[in-house]
Scaffold this active site. Structure first.
Site, PDB file in Angstrom:
ATOM      1  CG  MET A  61      -3.905   7.503   9.999  1.00 30.93           C
ATOM      2  SD  MET A  61      -5.010   6.083   9.960  1.00 30.93           S
ATOM      3  CE  MET A  61      -4.609   5.267  11.489  1.00 30.93           C
TER       4      MET A  61
ATOM      5  CE  LYS B 290      -6.169   0.015   3.195  1.00 28.83           C
ATOM      6  NZ  LYS B 290      -6.385  -0.542   4.504  1.00 28.83           N
TER       7      LYS B 290
ATOM      8  CG  ASP C  74      -0.410  -0.250   2.461  1.00 28.73           C
ATOM      9  OD1 ASP C  74       0.648   0.344   2.710  1.00 28.73           O
ATOM     10  OD2 ASP C  74      -0.963  -1.032   3.249  1.00 28.73           O
TER      11      ASP C  74
HETATM   12  N1  SAH Z   1       0.991   0.308  10.541  1.00 36.67           N
HETATM   13  C1  SAH Z   1       1.581   1.624  10.481  1.00 36.67           C
HETATM   14  C2  SAH Z   1       0.572   2.724  10.698  1.00 36.67           C
HETATM   15  C3  SAH Z   1      -0.502   2.799   9.663  1.00 36.67           C
HETATM   16  S1  SAH Z   1      -1.556   4.141   9.925  1.00 36.67           S
HETATM   17  C4  SAH Z   1       2.708   1.715  11.504  1.00 36.67           C
HETATM   18  O1  SAH Z   1       2.862   0.835  12.347  1.00 36.67           O
HETATM   19  O2  SAH Z   1       3.463   2.691  11.433  1.00 36.67           O
HETATM   20  C5  SAH Z   1      -0.868   5.352   8.896  1.00 36.67           C
HETATM   21  C6  SAH Z   1      -0.245   6.475   9.680  1.00 36.67           C
HETATM   22  O3  SAH Z   1       1.020   6.105  10.179  1.00 36.67           O
HETATM   23  C7  SAH Z   1       0.012   7.717   8.867  1.00 36.67           C
HETATM   24  O4  SAH Z   1      -1.139   8.486   8.704  1.00 36.67           O
HETATM   25  C8  SAH Z   1       1.016   8.417   9.749  1.00 36.67           C
HETATM   26  O5  SAH Z   1       0.382   9.031  10.835  1.00 36.67           O
HETATM   27  C9  SAH Z   1       1.827   7.264  10.300  1.00 36.67           C
HETATM   28  N2  SAH Z   1       3.071   7.044   9.550  1.00 36.67           N
HETATM   29  C10 SAH Z   1       3.447   5.942   8.907  1.00 36.67           C
HETATM   30  N3  SAH Z   1       4.675   6.077   8.363  1.00 36.67           N
HETATM   31  C11 SAH Z   1       5.098   7.318   8.682  1.00 36.67           C
HETATM   32  C12 SAH Z   1       6.281   8.066   8.426  1.00 36.67           C
HETATM   33  N4  SAH Z   1       7.281   7.558   7.725  1.00 36.67           N
HETATM   34  N5  SAH Z   1       6.356   9.323   8.905  1.00 36.67           N
HETATM   35  C13 SAH Z   1       5.355   9.839   9.611  1.00 36.67           C
HETATM   36  N6  SAH Z   1       4.216   9.193   9.886  1.00 36.67           N
HETATM   37  C14 SAH Z   1       4.084   7.933   9.442  1.00 36.67           C
END
Ligand code: SAH
Length: 477
Positions: free
Chosen positions: A385, A272, A250
């Site tokens: 998010m 998504k 994704d």
């Molecule tokens: N499973 C993922 C989270 C998915 S929800 C995890 O464990 O990180 C998606 C959210 O994760 C994004 O909206 C953001 O808030 C955060 N996110 C993921 N990667 C990021 C990154 N490299 N920098 C900042 N925020 C990040």
């Protein structure tokens, strides 16, 4: 070939080590792993060796080397700092045709110690024929990362089937084909991921009934791809990515991470966007199951950790219901990755005794958090998010008692070369970012620990021309 590699069985065989210092100790430790009976001859012993003596692991004769010390020996090592003594040991051993090694002196070695990758019973030995021990060590480190830790367990399991495979396939060629099929099939990965019972059953079935459906069935690996920096992948993630037939990913999977997938694998984008689902979740779940049933090795790559705001649980629930084998590989979640790369410890003895991971967006697009508990002091809040709801989040926290001067960090594209960290306070953040281009994904960290960023920030990549580690358009507030 300057040296012929062989593996010696020195279990309970007498080995003489001349020298009682640190260098001797290192060789002793190695030889003990192979269960040699070691005698040390030296005027005195280092603390480490003395401890081994007390534990009964080695024998010791205090004094200088004498020719008689070699009586009955199978192997000799000289590790003293006296060149004359080392030379005398070498000459005496040569006279008796005994294999001898003078440490760090290739010209006085009949054998050399290789760099060892130990996955007993599987052992890999690397030598540069004494030309560059450092090079051998580097190569060994390389191999260590490539060979799964449970390689030894796999070999041990295979050994339990040796006799029955021999009885079932008396001809060597048939037997070799059988083992090739097993080792190239799902059984190996089952052992590596802690499913030894399944592997045992699969091999037994293959012996009893020939090739079975289970062998032809593919499986799904739900893999955490981490926050963006490809170096943050686990060894297991990388290994499975390089074996994949098909990859579903994704939009939170960075381009650099995707680049590490096996080139021949089909890549399917199932990303998504906020408020918009490119491929509906139910469809993704079913696609994973269908591809595995076709016999494919399926990798489902998810940003961060699949079990943290990743809907990983829903995807594997479908697989479990339909009897499709799967494994889950954890990844570094955005909170850990972004906090580390921004120099913001999530907990700290002075500022925060706990940390909470929350999502700033619910399924129906609203935010409905327990503001009272979030507004408590001495904790760090990490909001995933949270960009869209940012003004509401700051406002509600202040309304529920949080200090309006509480520091907040907004981290964009954390851990990638495009990382940007903006800091402000609960009352000023909305204003600070208003009208600015913000590059998703973004993470909010709220709490006193954010004040440490100024002092502890260490990750300062030079921003290159493109600002998109994840290949998307900037969002504007
Ligand atoms: N499973 C993922 C989270 C998915 S929800 C995890 O464990 O990180 C998606 C959210 O994760 C994004 O909206 C953001 O808030 C955060 N996110 C993921 N990667 C990021 C990154 N490299 N920098 C900042 N925020 C990040």
């Amino acid at each position: 070939m300057d040296y012929f590699p062989i593996f010696l069985d020195i279990k309970k065989r007498p080995v003489l080590i001349v020298g009682g210092g640190e260098i001797a100790a290192r060789k002793v430790v190695l030889l003990l792993r192979a269960q040699a009976h070691i005698t040390i001859v030296a005027p005195k012993l280092s603390d480490g060796l003395a401890a081994l003596l007390v534990q009964g692991e080695i024998a010791y004769r205090a004094g200088d080397f004498k020719d008689d010390d070699l009586n009955g020996c199978a192997l000799v090592v000289a590790a003293t700092d006296d060149a004359l003594v080392n030379r005398a040991v070498f000459d005496a051993a040569e006279k008796r045709n005994l294999p001898v090694n003078v440490v760090d002196c290739p010209e006085l070695c009949r054998f050399i110690f290789p760099s060892i990758v130990d996955r007993s019973p599987v052992t890999v030995a690397v030598s540069t024929s004494g030309t560059s021990p450092v090079l051998a060590r580097l190569l060994r480190a390389h191999l260590e990362t490539m060979i799964p830790a449970s390689y030894g367990r796999l070999a041990t399991l295979l050994a339990t089937f040796r006799d029955s495979a021999k009885a079932r396939f008396p001809a060597m060629k048939q037997r070799r084909h059988f083992w090739e099929r097993i080792l190239q099939g799902p059984a190996t990965e089952m052992v590596f991921s802690g499913r030894e019972q399944d592997a045992t059953q699969l091999i037994q079935n293959a012996l009893d009934h020939g090739e079975t459906d289970a062998e032809k069935r593919g499986e799904v690996a739900l893999i955490g791809a981490g926050p963006g920096d490809p170096d943050l992948l686990t060894f297991r993630a990388l290994r499975l990515m390089q074996q994949a037939d098909v990859v579903l990913y994704d939009r939170l999977v960075s381009k650099e991470v995707l680049d590490l997938v096996r080139r021949e694998a089909d890549q399917i984008y199932v990303g998504k966007k906020r408020d918009y689902h490119a491929v509906r979740q139910q469809e993704i779940n079913q696609t994973l199951a269908d591809l595995a049933k076709e016999g494919k090795r399926v990798v489902r790559l998810k940003g961060g950790d699949p079990f943290i705001f990743g809907r990983g649980g829903e995807e594997i629930a479908t697989l479990a219901e339909q009897g499709v084998p799967f494994q889950v590989v954890p990844g570094i979640t955005a909170a850990s990755g972004c906090a580390s790369y921004a120099g913001i410890p999530l907990t700290h003895r002075d500022y925060a005794q706990s940390v909470r991971f929350v999502t700033g967006q619910l399924k129906d697009g609203t935010i409905n958090l327990d503001w009272c508990s979030l507004a408590q002091p001495q904790q760090t809040i990490v909001i995933y998010m949270g960009l869209k709801g940012l003004p509401v989040i700051c406002e509600q926290l202040i309304k529920h008692g949080a200090d309006d001067a509480l520091p907040v960090a907004l981290i964009q594209q954390g851990t990638t070369v495009h990382q940007q960290v903006m800091t402000a306070t609960l009352s000023t953040l909305s204003g600070v970012i208003k009208g600015q281009e913000v590059h998703a994904p973004t993470l909010l960290i709220i709490g006193e620990v954010v004040s440490l960023h100024e002092k502890l920030a260490w990750f300062n990549p030079v921003d290159s021309s493109s600002r998109h580690a994840f290949g998307r358009d900037p969002e504007r507030l």
